[in-house]
Design a protein around this motif. Sequence first.
Motif, mmCIF file in Angstrom:
data_model
loop_
_atom_site.group_PDB
_atom_site.id
_atom_site.type_symbol
_atom_site.label_atom_id
_atom_site.label_comp_id
_atom_site.label_asym_id
_atom_site.label_seq_id
_atom_site.Cartn_x
_atom_site.Cartn_y
_atom_site.Cartn_z
ATOM 1 N N VAL A 139 0.837 -1.206 0.000
ATOM 2 C CA VAL A 139 0.000 0.000 0.000
ATOM 3 C C VAL A 139 0.869 1.252 0.000
ATOM 4 C CG1 VAL A 139 -1.614 1.361 1.375
ATOM 5 C CG2 VAL A 139 -2.002 -1.094 1.068
ATOM 6 N N ASP A 140 0.690 2.078 -1.005
ATOM 7 C CA ASP A 140 1.296 3.409 -1.064
ATOM 8 C C ASP A 140 0.146 4.407 -0.977
ATOM 9 O OD1 ASP A 140 2.328 5.884 -1.818
ATOM 10 O OD2 ASP A 140 3.745 5.028 -3.244
ATOM 11 N N ASP A 141 -0.130 4.891 0.234
ATOM 12 C CA ASP A 141 -1.339 5.666 0.456
ATOM 13 C C ASP A 141 -1.349 6.964 -0.348
ATOM 14 O OD1 ASP A 141 -3.808 5.418 1.897
ATOM 15 O OD2 ASP A 141 -3.226 7.210 3.014
ATOM 16 N N TRP A 142 -0.200 7.597 -0.527
ATOM 17 C CA TRP A 142 -0.156 8.835 -1.306
ATOM 18 C C TRP A 142 -0.511 8.555 -2.761
ATOM 19 C CZ3 TRP A 142 -0.400 13.834 -1.315
ATOM 20 C CH2 TRP A 142 0.059 14.559 -2.420
ATOM 21 N N LYS A 143 0.049 7.514 -3.303
ATOM 22 C CA LYS A 143 -0.246 7.165 -4.696
ATOM 23 C C LYS A 143 -1.720 6.806 -4.862
ATOM 24 C CE LYS A 143 1.457 4.250 -8.474
ATOM 25 N NZ LYS A 143 2.434 3.190 -8.851
ATOM 26 N N ILE A 144 -2.253 6.069 -3.905
ATOM 27 C CA ILE A 144 -3.658 5.650 -3.971
ATOM 28 C C ILE A 144 -4.598 6.851 -3.900
ATOM 29 C CG2 ILE A 144 -5.471 4.448 -2.674
ATOM 30 C CD1 ILE A 144 -3.251 2.391 -1.911
ATOM 31 N N THR A 145 -4.367 7.751 -2.953
ATOM 32 C CA THR A 145 -5.302 8.854 -2.722
ATOM 33 C C THR A 145 -5.071 10.036 -3.647
ATOM 34 O OG1 THR A 145 -3.870 9.745 -0.973
ATOM 35 C CG2 THR A 145 -5.634 8.246 -0.314
ATOM 36 N N HIS A 146 -3.818 10.235 -4.089
ATOM 37 C CA HIS A 146 -3.507 11.420 -4.881
ATOM 38 C C HIS A 146 -3.504 11.149 -6.383
ATOM 39 C CE1 HIS A 146 -1.786 15.330 -5.784
ATOM 40 N NE2 HIS A 146 -0.824 14.753 -6.484
ATOM 41 N N LYS A 189 -4.566 -3.040 11.678
ATOM 42 C CA LYS A 189 -3.215 -3.015 11.111
ATOM 43 C C LYS A 189 -3.217 -2.392 9.716
ATOM 44 C CE LYS A 189 0.952 -5.778 10.652
ATOM 45 N NZ LYS A 189 1.619 -7.022 11.064
ATOM 46 N N ILE A 190 -4.184 -2.785 8.898
ATOM 47 C CA ILE A 190 -4.247 -2.209 7.545
ATOM 48 C C ILE A 190 -4.505 -0.714 7.624
ATOM 49 C CG2 ILE A 190 -5.449 -2.264 5.332
ATOM 50 C CD1 ILE A 190 -6.168 -5.196 5.954
ATOM 51 N N ALA A 191 -5.386 -0.305 8.555
ATOM 52 C CA ALA A 191 -5.725 1.108 8.680
ATOM 53 C C ALA A 191 -4.549 1.949 9.134
ATOM 54 C CB ALA A 191 -6.893 1.285 9.644
ATOM 55 N N THR A 192 -3.572 1.362 9.834
ATOM 56 C CA THR A 192 -2.382 2.132 10.200
ATOM 57 C C THR A 192 -1.514 2.427 8.992
ATOM 58 O OG1 THR A 192 -1.064 0.157 10.746
ATOM 59 C CG2 THR A 192 -2.332 1.164 12.536
ATOM 60 N N ARG A 193 -1.788 1.732 7.897
ATOM 61 C CA ARG A 193 -1.025 1.960 6.659
ATOM 62 C C ARG A 193 -1.798 2.800 5.645
ATOM 63 N NH1 ARG A 193 4.070 2.657 5.076
ATOM 64 N NH2 ARG A 193 4.580 1.683 3.073
ATOM 65 N N GLY A 194 -3.114 2.538 5.543
ATOM 66 C CA GLY A 194 -3.891 3.287 4.563
ATOM 67 C C GLY A 194 -5.377 3.069 4.727
ATOM 68 N N GLY A 195 -6.135 4.153 4.780
ATOM 69 C CA GLY A 195 -7.571 4.062 5.000
ATOM 70 C C GLY A 195 -8.323 3.434 3.856
ATOM 71 N N THR A 196 -7.888 3.686 2.623
ATOM 72 C CA THR A 196 -8.602 3.137 1.472
ATOM 73 C C THR A 196 -8.588 1.616 1.500
ATOM 74 O OG1 THR A 196 -8.015 5.074 0.144
ATOM 75 C CG2 THR A 196 -8.699 3.091 -1.051
ATOM 76 N N ALA A 197 -7.440 1.040 1.751
ATOM 77 C CA ALA A 197 -7.339 -0.419 1.817
ATOM 78 C C ALA A 197 -8.137 -0.957 2.994
ATOM 79 C CB ALA A 197 -5.874 -0.840 1.936
ATOM 80 N N ALA A 198 -8.088 -0.278 4.124
ATOM 81 C CA ALA A 198 -8.809 -0.751 5.315
ATOM 82 C C ALA A 198 -10.308 -0.776 5.081
ATOM 83 C CB ALA A 198 -8.470 0.130 6.517
ATOM 84 N N VAL A 199 -10.853 0.285 4.501
ATOM 85 C CA VAL A 199 -12.295 0.336 4.243
ATOM 86 C C VAL A 199 -12.694 -0.738 3.237
ATOM 87 C CG1 VAL A 199 -14.158 1.729 3.267
ATOM 88 C CG2 VAL A 199 -12.513 2.768 4.829
#
Length: 817
Positions: A139-146, A189-199
Amino acid sequence: MTSAIVLILLLGALAYFRAPVLAWTVVIAGWLASLQPVWGCQVPVGVWGVAGVIAAVLNIVPLRRAVFTSPVFTIFKKITPAMSQTEQEAINAGTVWWDRDLFSGKPDWKRLLSFPDPKLTAEEQAFLDGPTEQLCRMVDDWKITHELKDLPPDVWQFIKDNGFLGMIVKKKYGGLEFSNYAHAKVVTKIATRGGTAAVSVMVPNSLGPGELLQHYGTEAQKDYYLPRLSKGIEVPCFALTSPYAGSDAGAIPDYGVVCRGSYTDPRSGQRFDDVLGLRVSWEKRWITLAPVATILGLAFKMYDPDHLLGDKEDIGITCALVPTEHDGVCIGRRHYPGGAVFMNGPTWGRDVFIPLEWIIGGRDFAGQGWRMLVECLSVGRCISLPAMSVASGKVASYTTGAYARIRDQFGLSIGKFEGVDEAMARIGGFTYQMEASQDLALTGLDIGEKPSVLSAVLKYHNTERMRKTLNDAMDIHGGKAVVLGPRNYLARAYQAIPIAITVEGANILTRSMIIYGQGAIRCHPFVLREMKAAMSNDAAEFDKAITGHINFVISNVFRSLWMGLTGARLVGSPKGGEVAAYYKQLTRFSSAFALLSDMAMFSLGGSLKFREKLSARLGDMLSNLYIASACLKRFERDGAPKEDLPVLQWAVENALYDLQQAMDGFLANLPSRTLAVILRKVIFPWGLTLKPASDRTGTQVARLLMELGPTRTRLTRGMFVSKDEADPVGVLEPALRAMLETEPVEQKLRKLGRDGKFKAVTARERLAEAWQSGQITQQEFDAVTRARKLKRDVIMVDDFDMELGQHDDTLLQRLIF
């Protein structure tokens, strides 16, 4: 005079220990009989006669019912407000558990401490350490969300292939069949890395059709859908909320009318004609995974105007499973939720014909949809959003503790400024409260409970504490958290706060109507029994309930007054030492809460449910009783580590203080001012004596967050932390460790500077000069160089080209290093 004092003490003891009516009768008769031989007082025959009549009325059930409870029952039936079907189903949903003890006025602390500690099986731990860890690394949260505004295809496939969508599905259908505790820890654990993946992982397990299918589906539905959900062949969503019915889900305008029709099954391509089914029309909004779903769980009101199924026209809310490829089903558009850019969008359809067999549970469950939904929500509310809130607390604790120690101003780590350490104490204390509260509720779920009231407590209080922890973390990080970019590990979670606050029941509604609205009826020892007796016209049951209720109220008056006068010092506690006083105060306030609750219902009657501010404060009382008790349970579960005492003290003392303030606010606004004055004297005979946790305790909590010690480790356990020092979170601990290790050398360099030993001006040049002159060793030079480089990586913010497109600071890094 002495005999009167003895009587008062005897009556107080009877009330305090909730003695039965017969015991009261015997004790009072004994006291009367002792007056002449012991005290020399002649008791008139008339007094004996009055006492005998009262004793007969109270102890002879037929006489008591004729003289007392039957007239009261007649009045009660008239004043008890009518309860709608949706209200009844909401009240009946789930179970009561530890919340009943808190409502009892006499919590059984040994029972609390005997609840099994939640644990992961070897298989569940392996899943957390294996696939979950690997997913977090992907998970790359910046890449996913931006950039992508979605999970990358390989991440979606990994989620499907590894069973993340089927964590709750039983193994016989191909699912993982994890415990609720494991399910929550995976989401955390997933949510500590990225909200999109956690949801994306969370919704199919806690809010999707899978839960409904397992509990209510027909065997054919289970056999077909559950294996496909487990393998990710089907992506589910559940469509409940409409533009015109958000929190008032029972008012959904979507409808289905029973009729005969034809359809083509998209799964098999087979055509069916002249089938008994429903023509359904709906418009739904805010439906997570709807844009990519293959199977749509749909809630609607079902009508049978032609009586094709029976005499009833308005059948009620019904849930059905509809393949999204079915003719007339519309999906594919998206909403744009802030922060966690997960798949969320509308779905709609008009006059879409579906067979009755698509109703979850088949035609036998037509009209049972609301009951099904509220029962499943009582489980999901304990897991999904509370887990994400815990994750936010862990991230805030981990990152802010390190950052506040590494970042300095005026020659001092910013975490050592009192204004900052006050905010850090809130972060650590709220994180402790959130995880303790959820873990206790998960214990209940895994032993077979469905604590609907506690799930509402968790939903509201965990998401509100998430809001506060992230606000404080943002404040402490300052400019680093303001600038968006790959280095900013807080901003997306901060932007996503309104999502958690709003979904699964808006927080304003949850606090002001649901927590106490359900709790007062479900958890109270007698109210639900009285209401059911009134609805079924059962005078005998009402007699038992109302006499028990009166005894309950009298007991809580005496208990509240006695414990208020003594500061609860004489109350028993299951544990000694520093925590004993907390158990005692909770017992005191449990009795006071039960008393206030009864007096609110007595003085306001059915109008209490419309007094939302008062109801909210009563809900706050119950909630803080629960939160404080959960923290005590967690402390013992962790082995009562002395180093965690400051965090426990902050968490419990602030929960108790909030509880006291809720009571104060309730009494200040109770319409019956005379009753309010009396209750205040009973509950707070010495005034409001509790204080929030001291500044000293808060400073201790803040220091523990900034140290590489066991308390920080326990507070952030279960969080994903990258081992890559190029990762913005992964660099924090190496930087903190390097900085702590090189502090003596840095102090030495500063002293050399103050003593005028350097010709150079800049810190970089002075370091080199100290090494070249032999003031420090090569090893010290290398360690300080590395520590300063890591520190810069921590405090740096992102910069882009003029179009805010390319993110690259290689040139700047070269200029500096």
